[in-house]
Enzyme design. Structure first.
Site, PDB file in Angstrom:
ATOM      1  N   GLU A 110       0.854  -1.183   0.000  1.00 35.49           N
ATOM      2  CA  GLU A 110       0.000   0.000   0.000  1.00 35.49           C
ATOM      3  C   GLU A 110       0.888   1.229   0.000  1.00 35.49           C
ATOM      4  OE1 GLU A 110      -2.521  -0.245   3.493  1.00 35.49           O
ATOM      5  OE2 GLU A 110      -2.552  -2.417   3.248  1.00 35.49           O
ATOM      6  N   LYS A 112       2.069   4.757   1.592  1.00 31.16           N
ATOM      7  CA  LYS A 112       2.097   5.324   2.935  1.00 31.16           C
ATOM      8  C   LYS A 112       1.709   6.795   2.834  1.00 31.16           C
ATOM      9  CE  LYS A 112       4.946   5.286   7.085  1.00 31.16           C
ATOM     10  NZ  LYS A 112       4.922   6.696   7.455  1.00 31.16           N
ATOM     11  N   ASP A 114       0.933  10.496   3.929  1.00 33.29           N
ATOM     12  CA  ASP A 114       1.622  11.328   4.896  1.00 33.29           C
ATOM     13  C   ASP A 114       0.672  12.379   5.453  1.00 33.29           C
ATOM     14  OD1 ASP A 114       3.686  12.108   6.422  1.00 33.29           O
ATOM     15  OD2 ASP A 114       4.738  13.222   4.854  1.00 33.29           O
ATOM     16  N   TYR A 221      -6.906   2.434   5.762  1.00 35.22           N
ATOM     17  CA  TYR A 221      -6.018   1.348   5.388  1.00 35.22           C
ATOM     18  C   TYR A 221      -6.053   0.128   6.294  1.00 35.22           C
ATOM     19  CZ  TYR A 221      -3.229   3.939   8.748  1.00 35.22           C
ATOM     20  OH  TYR A 221      -2.811   4.607   9.857  1.00 35.22           O
ATOM     21  N   LYS A 308      10.687   3.577   3.096  1.00 37.72           N
ATOM     22  CA  LYS A 308      10.679   5.027   2.896  1.00 37.72           C
ATOM     23  C   LYS A 308      11.310   5.374   1.544  1.00 37.72           C
ATOM     24  CE  LYS A 308       8.870   6.571   6.761  1.00 37.72           C
ATOM     25  NZ  LYS A 308       9.424   7.422   7.768  1.00 37.72           N
ATOM     26  N   CYS A 402      31.352  24.075  27.219  1.00 37.21           N
ATOM     27  CA  CYS A 402      29.897  24.168  27.141  1.00 37.21           C
ATOM     28  C   CYS A 402      29.458  25.606  26.847  1.00 37.21           C
ATOM     29  CB  CYS A 402      29.288  23.694  28.464  1.00 37.21           C
ATOM     30  SG  CYS A 402      27.506  23.909  28.516  1.00 37.21           S
ATOM     31  N   CYS A 405      27.519  26.878  30.180  1.00 36.23           N
ATOM     32  CA  CYS A 405      28.118  27.044  31.518  1.00 36.23           C
ATOM     33  C   CYS A 405      29.642  27.069  31.455  1.00 36.23           C
ATOM     34  CB  CYS A 405      27.636  25.942  32.458  1.00 36.23           C
ATOM     35  SG  CYS A 405      28.352  24.341  32.096  1.00 36.23           S
ATOM     36  N   CYS A 420      28.517  17.850  28.395  1.00 32.63           N
ATOM     37  CA  CYS A 420      28.883  18.795  29.436  1.00 32.63           C
ATOM     38  C   CYS A 420      28.703  18.053  30.758  1.00 32.63           C
ATOM     39  CB  CYS A 420      27.981  20.020  29.396  1.00 32.63           C
ATOM     40  SG  CYS A 420      28.129  21.002  30.888  1.00 32.63           S
ATOM     41  N   CYS A 426      24.488  23.269  35.114  1.00 34.13           N
ATOM     42  CA  CYS A 426      24.325  23.707  33.730  1.00 34.13           C
ATOM     43  C   CYS A 426      22.828  23.881  33.465  1.00 34.13           C
ATOM     44  CB  CYS A 426      24.948  22.663  32.806  1.00 34.13           C
ATOM     45  SG  CYS A 426      24.904  23.090  31.068  1.00 34.13           S
TER      46      CYS A 426
HETATM   47  P1  AMP Z   1       5.490   6.196  11.448  1.00 39.89           P
HETATM   48  O1  AMP Z   1       4.678   7.381  11.873  1.00 39.89           O
HETATM   49  O2  AMP Z   1       6.643   6.539  10.583  1.00 39.89           O
HETATM   50  O3  AMP Z   1       5.794   5.274  12.593  1.00 39.89           O
HETATM   51  O4  AMP Z   1       4.540   5.371  10.479  1.00 39.89           O
HETATM   52  C1  AMP Z   1       3.383   4.782  10.976  1.00 39.89           C
HETATM   53  C2  AMP Z   1       2.204   5.532  10.460  1.00 39.89           C
HETATM   54  O5  AMP Z   1       2.082   5.484   9.058  1.00 39.89           O
HETATM   55  C3  AMP Z   1       0.935   4.934  10.945  1.00 39.89           C
HETATM   56  O6  AMP Z   1       0.615   5.355  12.232  1.00 39.89           O
HETATM   57  C4  AMP Z   1      -0.055   5.444   9.945  1.00 39.89           C
HETATM   58  O7  AMP Z   1      -0.631   6.631  10.427  1.00 39.89           O
HETATM   59  C5  AMP Z   1       0.762   5.804   8.731  1.00 39.89           C
HETATM   60  N1  AMP Z   1       0.305   5.152   7.495  1.00 39.89           N
HETATM   61  C6  AMP Z   1       0.127   5.787   6.329  1.00 39.89           C
HETATM   62  N2  AMP Z   1      -0.300   4.948   5.369  1.00 39.89           N
HETATM   63  C7  AMP Z   1      -0.410   3.731   5.927  1.00 39.89           C
HETATM   64  C8  AMP Z   1      -0.805   2.437   5.442  1.00 39.89           C
HETATM   65  N3  AMP Z   1      -1.154   2.236   4.170  1.00 39.89           N
HETATM   66  N4  AMP Z   1      -0.792   1.418   6.320  1.00 39.89           N
HETATM   67  C9  AMP Z   1      -0.408   1.601   7.606  1.00 39.89           C
HETATM   68  N5  AMP Z   1      -0.029   2.791   8.120  1.00 39.89           N
HETATM   69  C10 AMP Z   1      -0.016   3.857   7.297  1.00 39.89           C
HETATM   70 ZN    ZN Z   2      27.094  23.076  30.595  1.00 41.34          ZN
END
Ligand code: AMP
Ligand code: ZN
Length: 665
Positions: A110, A112, A114, A221, A308, A402, A405, A420, A426
């Site tokens: 599938e 992913k 965003d 999904y 990714k 640092c 401090c 540090c 600090c």
């Molecule tokens: P991450 O935030 O990088 O840990 O990725 C996990 C998140 O990807 C999940 O919590 C989902 O919200 C998202 N996600 C997006 N598309 C999908 C998909 N097709 N299947 C599962 N998770 C997905």
């Molecule tokens: Zn410090």
């Protein structure tokens, strides 16, 4: 009666048109006709409030205002995903899977999406609640806002299960995002940075009619629940679509990792044509029974993997390198850049990781550098464009003291980071440790925020977290912007943290490497801070999943006089430094030394409960059968190859009933 029917049939009709328009992208009537019908329904509903229905299409326009979003615990936990970046990663994953399950394995691929993750709960076909992912265990209830998103069905069709959760991602398609920004710029406002943050910010708007105006979409999904009668992930996607959800049609079934790679290669390019942002591919074991066999790690399912896409790159001029001090004293170098647009956001700062990284890439102030944005919030520098280097350029000299401090920094031989060492003097370290202590996953102290902590430290009222318990209202009142009420809330919030369970206190202490999961393990094993503080390194390493780095760090922490003092002051303040009676009552040593594999389907308890029972009673859960396995708790449909393996190694199989009998249940 007639009116009611009229209202019902209009609702029915409008629902179908909504579906055609927002889910199928195929409207069959004009917007004008739609609006006319909607108005008609609104008028009828206004005249007949007795037929009110929270799922009516008229309520899509919002209007309800939420002041505070309730926190709700997810009925089924929302996990994160493990990430992979190469064919090798995927092949390793496949190997682990083949070891743990029987028979051929198919995968769904599938995209992913965003955006912001969301869990929707349906009861008898009606949307009951919508909850954000939060920390995976609990999130914020945002139902009134989600109702305004037109592709979220309020009433399902077809043969849906009576109760289930469905997970999805709320996204803001590019076109809608750009239109929103054009309107903002025209109104003299700052444009939004990127679609993802705008989508996730929209969910927490107080006025739902504002949310209704935003062109958000919900892409689904995953279906979760008990006894749903589903057998594969692919089937659940198809079913969800048939119940009226917007399930993008890009998913495919793959029979091998090579087929998975084909899918990835195709979408790495083709995704640029999609109307919304995607940052990778999610690969899932298709068979749900196999998924169950594989189970979860503390953080993510073993049966799924995110791949990714290669991050996007840009080049920018690096003006200065500055250094930040974290709560542990770790120094992080930061690159301050000429602002540049990258993957839809404006980037001004990038991480430089550590001194070695700067030296390895020979990064210098004044250089033109390549910046890359992966999944991380802060982008990183991956190289220098040497052709652009100014003639008077000087190599970077990493700081020796640092910046906060002025103490000389230290660096252990096997460590990448400089520290540090001035732990107690600090400022960012003092503040950072207390901020960590009060944070949501630790002591979750209400009425006290990170900035107030900094103020309290600056004013000399506190220097460590044990001091919090001695704060009085009359000391707080003279502080800037501190009213009577807020001072009282702060003191009360601190007092309430005495109820926080031991495992979270242990996490809150801020011992290096003791994160949430490790704290849980240690709390369960040692049961009290007293016992933990006396554990030797060897003893600690003997605890399941505790390695030498953690063990060393724990021993060192308790060796220090100032930490012992902190602990006794917390004890005196009444903070929970041992497991509660209630938790202890459920824990025994009955299975001490047993290494148990769980396989198949169970009736009296769920797999998760079974695993918890094993751990609560001192046993260890293992995912594959080996000569170390004490016995296998075998349910129905246990895979034949597992059975053969157990037999050949002489490992005993016991039934669910036999296992529960061991525990006297
Ligand atoms: P991450 O935030 O990088 O840990 O990725 C996990 C998140 O990807 C999940 O919590 C989902 O919200 C998202 N996600 C997006 N598309 C999908 C998909 N097709 N299947 C599962 N998770 C997905
Ligand atoms: Zn410090």
């Amino acid at each position: 009666m007639e009116i009611e029917q009229q209202i019902q049939s209009l609702r029915e009709e409008l629902r179908q048109h909504n579906y055609n328009y927002y889910v199928l992208d195929a409207p069959v009537i004009s917007d004008f006709e739609f609006d006319t019908k909607l108005k008609q329904l609104q008028e009828l509903e206004a005249a007949h409030p007795e037929f009110h229905d929270p799922n009516s299409p008229t309520l899509r326009v919002g209007g309800q205002v939420t002041k505070n979003f309730n926190t709700l615990v997810h009925e089924h936990r929302m996990y994160s995903l493990d990430n992979s970046y190469s064919k090798e990663d995927l092949l390793d994953w496949e190997k682990r899977i083949k070891k743990a399950v029987d028979g051929p394995v198919e995968y769904t691929c599938e995209l992913k999406y965003d955006g912001a993750s969301m869990s929707l709960t349906y009861q008898d076909g009606q949307l009951e609640k919508a909850v954000t992912r939060g920390d995976g265990v609990q999130g914020d209830e945002v139902t009134t806002n989600i109702r305004t998103i037109k592709s979220v069905p309020l009433q399902l069709k077809g043969d849906f299960p009576s109760r289930f959760d469905i997970r999805g991602e709320i996204v803001l398609p590019f076109a809608g995002f750009e239109a929103m920004n054009a309107a903002r710029v025209a109104a003299g406002e700052e444009p939004y940075r990127n679609p993802r943050n705008t989508a996730s910010g929209s969910l927490k708007l107080q006025d739902s009619s504002e949310v209704a105006k935003r062109p958000l979409e919900c892409l689904l999904y995953s279906v979760v629940g008990n006894n749903l009668g589903l057998t594969t992930q692919f089937e659940s996607l198809e079913k969800a679509a048939s119940w009226g959800f917007k399930v993008p049609k890009h998913a495919v079934l793959a029979k091998s990792i090579d087929e998975v790679l084909e899918y990835i290669n195709h979408w790495d390019v083709a995704r640029h044509e999609l109307p919304y942002e995607t940052d990778g591919v999610v690969i899932k074991v298709n068979n749900l029974r196999q998924q169950e066999e594989l189970g979860f790690t503390a953080k993510a399912p073993r049966w799924a993997m995110a791949y990714k896409f290669q991050a996007e790159q840009a080049s920018a001029v690096l003006h200065t390198i500055t250094y930040q001090v974290g709560r542990t004293g770790a120094i992080t170098p930061v690159a301050n850049l000429e602002p540049v647009s990258l993957a839809g956001t404006i980037v001004k700062r990038a991480s430089l990781h550590n001194a070695d990284q700067i030296a390895k890439l020979d990064i210098r102030e004044g250089d033109t550098v390549y910046v890359e944005k992966g999944g991380e919030i802060i982008p990183k520098i991956v190289g220098v464009d040497l052709s652009q280097r100014p003639a008077d350029s000087q190599p970077t000299k990493y700081i020796t003291h640092c910046p906060e401090c002025q103490t000389e920094l230290v660096r252990a031989a096997d460590e990448a980071l400089h520290y540090c060492p001035n732990e107690t003097g600090c400022f960012p370290q003092i503040v950072g440790r207390i901020q960590h202590y009060i944070s949501r996953k630790a002591m979750d102290i209400e009425g006290l925020g990170g900035e107030t902590v900094a103020l309290l430290v600056k004013e000399g009222l506190i220097t460590n977290y044990a001091d919090l318990y001695e704060l009085r209202v009359d000391q707080l009142l003279p502080l800037e912007r501190m009213a009577q009420k807020s001072a009282e809330n702060l003191v009360e919030g601190v007092a309430k943290s005495r109820e926080i369970p031991f495992e979270r206190v242990l996490f809150a202490l801020g011992i290096r490497y003791v994160g949430e999961t490790v704290a849980k393990k240690l709390a369960r094993h040692y049961k009290s801070i007293e016992a933990l503080s006396q554990a030797s390194e060897d003893d600690l390493i003997g605890v399941d999943e505790i390695g030498s780095a953690i063990a060393q760090s724990v021993v060192q922490w308790f060796m220090e006089e100032k930490h012992q003092q902190l602990v006794s002051r917390l004890q005196a303040a009444g903070v929970q430094l041992q497991l509660s009676e209630e938790v202890l009552a459920n824990q025994t040593d009955t299975l001490k030394g047993d290494v148990v594999v769980v396989s198949g389907v169970f009736h009296r308890v769920s797999r998760t409960e079974l695993k918890k029972l094993i751990e609560d009673n001192g046993g260890k859960v293992s995912s594959s059968i080996s000569s170390k396995t004490t016995y296998v708790v075998a349910g129905d449909k246990m895979g034949p190859s597992k059975r053969t393996k157990a037999e050949s190694l002489g490992v005993a199989l016991i039934t669910e009933d036999e296992f529960l009998a061991k525990l006297g249940q």
